[in-house]
Design a protein around this motif. Structure first.
Motif, PDB file in Angstrom:
ATOM      1  N   ASN A   1       0.832  -1.217   0.000  1.00  0.00           N
ATOM      2  CA  ASN A   1       0.000   0.000   0.000  1.00  0.00           C
ATOM      3  C   ASN A   1       0.860   1.259   0.000  1.00  0.00           C
ATOM      4  O   ASN A   1       0.592   2.204  -0.741  1.00  0.00           O
ATOM      5  CB  ASN A   1      -0.908   0.022   1.238  1.00  0.00           C
ATOM      6  CG  ASN A   1      -2.150  -0.847   1.063  1.00  0.00           C
ATOM      7  OD1 ASN A   1      -2.543  -1.157  -0.061  1.00  0.00           O
ATOM      8  ND2 ASN A   1      -2.770  -1.226   2.159  1.00  0.00           N
TER       9      ASN A   1
ATOM     10  N   ALA B   1       4.006   1.650  -0.927  1.00  0.00           N
ATOM     11  CA  ALA B   1       4.713   1.816  -2.200  1.00  0.00           C
ATOM     12  C   ALA B   1       3.760   2.397  -3.246  1.00  0.00           C
ATOM     13  O   ALA B   1       4.124   3.316  -3.984  1.00  0.00           O
ATOM     14  CB  ALA B   1       5.271   0.475  -2.672  1.00  0.00           C
ATOM     15  N   GLY B   2       2.543   1.893  -3.306  1.00  0.00           N
ATOM     16  CA  GLY B   2       1.556   2.392  -4.269  1.00  0.00           C
ATOM     17  C   GLY B   2       1.256   3.865  -4.025  1.00  0.00           C
ATOM     18  O   GLY B   2       1.224   4.670  -4.958  1.00  0.00           O
ATOM     19  N   GLU B   3       1.084   4.215  -2.740  1.00  0.00           N
ATOM     20  CA  GLU B   3       0.769   5.609  -2.418  1.00  0.00           C
ATOM     21  C   GLU B   3       1.937   6.530  -2.786  1.00  0.00           C
ATOM     22  O   GLU B   3       1.736   7.632  -3.307  1.00  0.00           O
ATOM     23  CB  GLU B   3       0.429   5.721  -0.928  1.00  0.00           C
ATOM     24  CG  GLU B   3      -0.932   5.115  -0.619  1.00  0.00           C
ATOM     25  CD  GLU B   3      -1.172   4.820   0.859  1.00  0.00           C
ATOM     26  OE1 GLU B   3      -2.325   4.838   1.283  1.00  0.00           O
ATOM     27  OE2 GLU B   3      -0.194   4.587   1.598  1.00  0.00           O
TER      28      GLU B   3
ATOM     29  N   MET C   1       4.305   5.890  -5.106  1.00  0.00           N
ATOM     30  CA  MET C   1       4.424   5.953  -6.563  1.00  0.00           C
ATOM     31  C   MET C   1       3.394   6.911  -7.131  1.00  0.00           C
ATOM     32  O   MET C   1       3.657   7.621  -8.107  1.00  0.00           O
ATOM     33  CB  MET C   1       4.217   4.563  -7.165  1.00  0.00           C
ATOM     34  CG  MET C   1       5.396   3.622  -6.961  1.00  0.00           C
ATOM     35  SD  MET C   1       5.006   2.032  -7.716  1.00  0.00           S
ATOM     36  CE  MET C   1       6.304   1.021  -7.057  1.00  0.00           C
ATOM     37  N   ASP C   2       2.222   6.921  -6.529  1.00  0.00           N
ATOM     38  CA  ASP C   2       1.178   7.816  -6.998  1.00  0.00           C
ATOM     39  C   ASP C   2       1.584   9.272  -6.755  1.00  0.00           C
ATOM     40  O   ASP C   2       1.383  10.131  -7.604  1.00  0.00           O
ATOM     41  CB  ASP C   2      -0.140   7.494  -6.291  1.00  0.00           C
ATOM     42  CG  ASP C   2      -1.309   8.223  -6.916  1.00  0.00           C
ATOM     43  OD1 ASP C   2      -1.499   8.081  -8.145  1.00  0.00           O
ATOM     44  OD2 ASP C   2      -2.022   8.946  -6.199  1.00  0.00           O
TER      45      ASP C   2
ATOM     46  N   ALA D   1       4.099  10.154  -9.332  1.00  0.00           N
ATOM     47  CA  ALA D   1       3.477  10.394 -10.633  1.00  0.00           C
ATOM     48  C   ALA D   1       2.794  11.761 -10.664  1.00  0.00           C
ATOM     49  O   ALA D   1       2.702  12.386 -11.718  1.00  0.00           O
ATOM     50  CB  ALA D   1       2.470   9.283 -10.937  1.00  0.00           C
ATOM     51  N   ALA D   2       2.339  12.226  -9.505  1.00  0.00           N
ATOM     52  CA  ALA D   2       1.653  13.515  -9.440  1.00  0.00           C
ATOM     53  C   ALA D   2       2.638  14.666  -9.285  1.00  0.00           C
ATOM     54  O   ALA D   2       2.250  15.824  -9.321  1.00  0.00           O
ATOM     55  CB  ALA D   2       0.672  13.510  -8.266  1.00  0.00           C
TER      56      ALA D   2
ATOM     57  N   GLN E   1      -9.311  13.076  -8.267  1.00  0.00           N
ATOM     58  CA  GLN E   1      -8.066  13.259  -8.998  1.00  0.00           C
ATOM     59  C   GLN E   1      -6.854  13.269  -8.084  1.00  0.00           C
ATOM     60  O   GLN E   1      -5.728  13.277  -8.543  1.00  0.00           O
ATOM     61  CB  GLN E   1      -8.132  14.576  -9.763  1.00  0.00           C
ATOM     62  CG  GLN E   1      -9.218  14.529 -10.807  1.00  0.00           C
ATOM     63  CD  GLN E   1      -9.040  15.618 -11.826  1.00  0.00           C
ATOM     64  OE1 GLN E   1      -7.950  16.112 -12.047  1.00  0.00           O
ATOM     65  NE2 GLN E   1     -10.140  15.988 -12.465  1.00  0.00           N
ATOM     66  N   THR E   2      -7.082  13.333  -6.800  1.00  0.00           N
ATOM     67  CA  THR E   2      -5.941  13.489  -5.911  1.00  0.00           C
ATOM     68  C   THR E   2      -5.742  12.334  -4.943  1.00  0.00           C
ATOM     69  O   THR E   2      -4.669  12.171  -4.403  1.00  0.00           O
ATOM     70  CB  THR E   2      -6.098  14.765  -5.074  1.00  0.00           C
ATOM     71  OG1 THR E   2      -7.341  14.690  -4.402  1.00  0.00           O
ATOM     72  CG2 THR E   2      -6.059  15.988  -5.941  1.00  0.00           C
ATOM     73  N   GLN E   3      -6.777  11.555  -4.690  1.00  0.00           N
ATOM     74  CA  GLN E   3      -6.689  10.548  -3.650  1.00  0.00           C
ATOM     75  C   GLN E   3      -6.799   9.149  -4.247  1.00  0.00           C
ATOM     76  O   GLN E   3      -7.528   8.961  -5.205  1.00  0.00           O
ATOM     77  CB  GLN E   3      -7.865  10.714  -2.674  1.00  0.00           C
ATOM     78  CG  GLN E   3      -8.040  12.095  -2.164  1.00  0.00           C
ATOM     79  CD  GLN E   3      -7.468  12.255  -0.793  1.00  0.00           C
ATOM     80  OE1 GLN E   3      -7.329  11.288  -0.060  1.00  0.00           O
ATOM     81  NE2 GLN E   3      -7.108  13.456  -0.427  1.00  0.00           N
ATOM     82  N   PRO E   4      -6.123   8.200  -3.637  1.00  0.00           N
ATOM     83  CA  PRO E   4      -6.394   6.823  -4.053  1.00  0.00           C
ATOM     84  C   PRO E   4      -7.857   6.542  -3.747  1.00  0.00           C
ATOM     85  O   PRO E   4      -8.369   7.024  -2.750  1.00  0.00           O
ATOM     86  CB  PRO E   4      -5.506   5.984  -3.144  1.00  0.00           C
ATOM     87  CG  PRO E   4      -4.564   6.925  -2.528  1.00  0.00           C
ATOM     88  CD  PRO E   4      -5.209   8.269  -2.528  1.00  0.00           C
ATOM     89  N   PHE E   5      -8.503   5.823  -4.603  1.00  0.00           N
ATOM     90  CA  PHE E   5      -9.893   5.537  -4.271  1.00  0.00           C
ATOM     91  C   PHE E   5     -10.193   4.072  -4.424  1.00  0.00           C
ATOM     92  O   PHE E   5      -9.438   3.323  -5.019  1.00  0.00           O
ATOM     93  CB  PHE E   5     -10.843   6.396  -5.100  1.00  0.00           C
ATOM     94  CG  PHE E   5     -10.584   6.376  -6.578  1.00  0.00           C
ATOM     95  CD1 PHE E   5      -9.708   7.292  -7.129  1.00  0.00           C
ATOM     96  CD2 PHE E   5     -11.209   5.457  -7.394  1.00  0.00           C
ATOM     97  CE1 PHE E   5      -9.470   7.283  -8.493  1.00  0.00           C
ATOM     98  CE2 PHE E   5     -10.970   5.446  -8.752  1.00  0.00           C
ATOM     99  CZ  PHE E   5     -10.096   6.361  -9.312  1.00  0.00           C
TER     100      PHE E   5
END
Lengths: 373, 422
Positions: B196, B198-200, B202-203, B206-207, B410-414
């Protein structure tokens, strides 16, 4: 892909005498969708967590394919716990969302690309791989989330009550979708639920557990048609099977005014165990109104009529001077019968039912085991 | 069905006024705190009642009841987590259509979602501190037998803690409280956290919110390593020669350093009597904050407490009271140091940071000012300078609920519910 074998696997929680899972013997075939079902506390979730490596195995072994995973850490077992929900990351492309976990585990880039592409093909997502999740429909987003689990190419998928937070209506539509996706993927799947309808509609085979002990494992239809014991008979099927303990006299089973035929092989099995009572079960659709010339039958007073259009059910109680004596031998206060729709008897009416030939279920009152005939 | 509000009497009164017969999604704006929120798989809204902010989550009843009970249990166990206020069940629309239950939690004051922390570019050290805070929280939960099941930065809130952070659990939906956790459960929980996070990260990268020096994969590996180091220190056996018994005291000191108290130690001596093996049996976090609370009544995070206690020690030395009774010195420190600083903070700035964090920053500021001036600058002068040049320019952190005011999608993992599968 692989088989899964529970080999007399047991789990005893510290400080408890009774095992939560007691010598479970179970062989799950390659590509099979197996459902573990039972009431709460039956050991179904513990069994799943033992396979996942989240619970210790105190005795016996668990194998995935030929590999003994009994004491292996969860991450080395090559399984994927499928979550109720996965996060999707808004700034990352669909491909990155699906493949990023592989990057963490150090999978080479070319391999990640191949797996993401394979999963995208399966999930009809190829043309969306470069898009952001926001540009996708709800269903496509859900498939991306599933893709996260699929790209790991696990040997086994594990799902623990994934639909429990949905309301009844959504559960129905979603369970078919999960089952059909699993069939397309062909990955061995172990699925836990407390809901026998979910189990019956989704599983290739269903394994019924109670008090940590395997009761029966078979295809949904076989469980329904030939339950191995009284527990399975009462647990599988909705509306539930009518079950009561009858006295044996003159070669027939009698309870109050009710009186049903018993095959001779069953009679001799009961007398062999030195008993004179027999547990009899019949499903609501196995009851038909009897005609005057039929011998015996089950007299019922109708309490409630449930007319569903395609089906009709009546809920009643035994009738006659000895009715009170009958009710305390019954598993439930009511007798349920499926009757011809639009021709259901009225509330308060008295109907005598008989059981269709060969559709009675007999169980030893002593052991609860099925007596075949 | 009857509407049932399970909550304390005081909050029950306030909760009664809300439009429970409407789906949460359709509530008119005047009931809501107009602050950005993350997309959750459930509908989540914030509301303000009697000066407090509450989070409302619409979810099937069994889940609402379960999470309510878990959060109450965690509260009793003194785990840093959001406080559950109540469950509203038996909701019905005016047309009789049943509505899902609502879990009500109290918003944690002065807490920051990680997205808010990252809204300004985040440096490597800040990331390290966030991860450290989260790892301490996970280890605390694991010591208590709590399996989180979905540990992530999004499911955590952070409070400032003397330049570092203290982490709070926000979402217990996937959690489970056990007698004790197996190694497998702990490993799995950490693996989920690792993926989780790492995903957050990486996101965020990317932003464009992540500094180039921060490598998401290295950060997620760090979660794994730090957790294991901490867990070994908290629970591992240590063996040494019987003559090196001082190492027992050293182990306890190390745990105190990490902010844990040792309530019980298991000590085993070999048959020959040459080797001693030691394992902490019961460790309680909050070593410094408990001590500060006992001495001064100030409720602070662990690092803040450590900082304030250091200042108290320095004060005792400066005023030549080292031999005095600890409680008495602490009392005069509060009167001479802590309270004057707090009184000098204008009321309108008090929503910017918590009191112990302000005191910590004043101490930092004093160090810089003194270095510049080449002599020791007094507390009073420092405080004035700090208010005018630092605190004034800080954002209000009393109730930040989301990262930015942009569209959360557009800004948060959902999260996507199963029912959208198809």
């Amino acid at each position: 892909m692989a088989t899964v074998t529970y080999d007399k696997a047991s789990r005893v929680y510290p400080g408890q005498e009774k095992p939560a899972v007691d010598s479970l013997d179970l062989q799950i075939e390659d590509g099979e969708f197996l459902v573990l079902v039972g009431p709460s506390g039956c050991g179904k979730s513990t069994s799943l967590r033992m396979l996942a490596g989240l619970e210790e195995v105190d005795a016996g072994a668990i194998r995935i394919g030929d590999r003994d995973v009994t004491h292996m850490p969860p991450k080395d077992r090559d399984i994927a716990m499928v979550f109720q929900n996965y996060a999707l990351y808004p700034h990352m492309t669909v491909a990155a969302n699906m493949g990023f976990a592989l990057k963490i585990s150090g999978t080479p880039k070319a391999e990640i690309q191949r797996r993401v592409m394979d999963a995208a093909k399966l999930l009809d997502l190829v043309e969306y791989l470069d898009r952001k999740p926001k540009a996708l429909s709800g269903g496509q987003r859900q498939r991306v989330a599933m893709g996260r689990a699929i790209v790991r190419e696990p040997q086994v998928f594990l799902m623990d009550e994934p639909l429990s937070n949905l309301d009844a209506k959504l559960r129905v539509s979603t369970r078919t979708q999960i089952a059909s996706l699993q069939r397309r993927l062909g990955i061995t799947t172990v699925y836990v639920t407390h809901d026998q309808i979910e189990a019956m509609t989704m599983g290739d085979r269903v394994c019924v557990l109670k008090d940590g002990i395997l009761q029966q494992v078979d295809t949904p239809l076989n469980l329904y048609d030939t339950p191995a014991n009284v527990f399975v008979a009462g647990f599988i099927g909705s509306p539930a099977m009518n079950i009561a303990t009858f006295d044996l006299a003159d070669g027939r089973a009698k309870l109050g005014e009710a009186n049903v035929e018993v095959p001779t092989s069953v009679l001799s099995a009961v007398s062999n165990e030195g008993s004179n009572t027999l547990t009899v079960g019949f499903r609501p659709e196995s009851l038909i109104p009897s005609s005057a010339e039929d011998e015996g039958g089950i007299p019922v007073t109708v309490d409630v009529v449930e007319e569903l259009g395609s089906d009709a059910f009546i809920y009643g109680h035994p009738t006659g001077p000895k009715a009170a004596e009958a009710t305390d031998r019954m598993r439930s206060d009511t007798i349920i019968a499926r009757v011809e729709p639009r021709m259901a008897p009225a509330k308060g009416e008295k109907v005598v039912f008989k059981v269709k030939g060969g559709e009675s279920h007999f169980f030893s009152t002593k052991t609860g085991e099925r007596i075949s005939y | 069905m009857e509407l049932r509000i399970l909550a304390s009497p005081r909050e029950q009164q306030a909760l009664l006024d809300l439009p429970w017969d409407m789906p949460l999604e359709e509530w008119p704006e005047w009931y809501l705190v107009a602050l950005p929120r993350g997309i959750s798989r459930h509908v989540v809204r914030f509301t303000r009642l009697g000066g407090r902010v509450y989070a409302l989550k619409e979810v099937v009843q069994s889940f609402a009841d379960r999470e309510y009970r878990l959060l109450r249990d965690l509260d009793r166990l003194d785990v840093p987590a959001v406080k559950a206020v109540g469950v509203i069940s038996g909701r019905e629309a005016p047309d009789g259509e049943p509505l899902d239950s609502i879990l009500v939690t109290r918003h944690l004051q002065f807490s920051l979602p990680y997205r808010a922390l990252f809204a300004r570019m985040m440096r490597r050290e800040t990331v390290d501190r966030l991860i450290d805070a989260l790892v301490v929280l996970i280890a605390r939960l694991h010591l208590l037998g709590f399996y989180w099941g979905d540990c992530s930065l999004s499911n955590t809130l952070f409070r400032r803690d003397a330049g570092a952070f203290a982490a709070y659990l926000v979402d217990a939906e996937t959690g489970d409280l056990h007698e004790a956790l197996s190694t497998g459960q702990r490993e799995h929980d950490i693996e989920i956290a690792r993926v989780n996070i790492a995903g957050e990260m990486m996101d965020l990268a990317a932003a464009g919110y992540l500094d180039d020096t921060v490598d998401p994969i290295a950060v997620s590996d760090q979660v794994f390593e730090r957790y294991h180091t901490l867990w070994d220190e908290l629970t591992g056996w240590e063996a040494f020669d019987v003559n090196d018994r001082w190492r027992i005291a050293r182990r306890v000191e190390r745990l105190n350093e990490l902010g844990f108290d040792v309530a019980e130690l298991d000590i085993i001596t070999d048959i020959g009597g040459r080797t001693v093996r030691v394992q902490p049996k019961v460790v309680d976090p909050g070593h410094h904050s408990r001590r500060l609370l006992r001495l001064t009544g100030i409720d602070a995070q662990e690092n803040q407490a450590r900082r304030l206690l250091n200042d108290l020690d320095a004060y005792a030395a400066e005023t030549d009271q080292q031999g005095e009774d600890e409680e008495i010195v602490a009392n005069s420190w509060v009167l001479d140091c802590f309270e004057p600083v707090m009184r000098a903070i204008p009321r309108e700035f008090r929503g910017k940071l918590e009191a112990p964090e302000i005191y910590h920053e004043v101490l930092e500021h004093r160090w810089y000012l003194s270095e510049q001036a080449g002599h020791d600058v007094g507390l009073k002068e420092t405080t004035q300078d700090y208010v005018d040049n630092v605190l004034r320019h800080k954002p209000d952190e009393l109730a930040i609920l989301g990262g930015t005011s942009e569209d959360p999608e557009q800004t948060q993992p959902f999260r996507i519910p199963w029912d959208e599968l198809g």
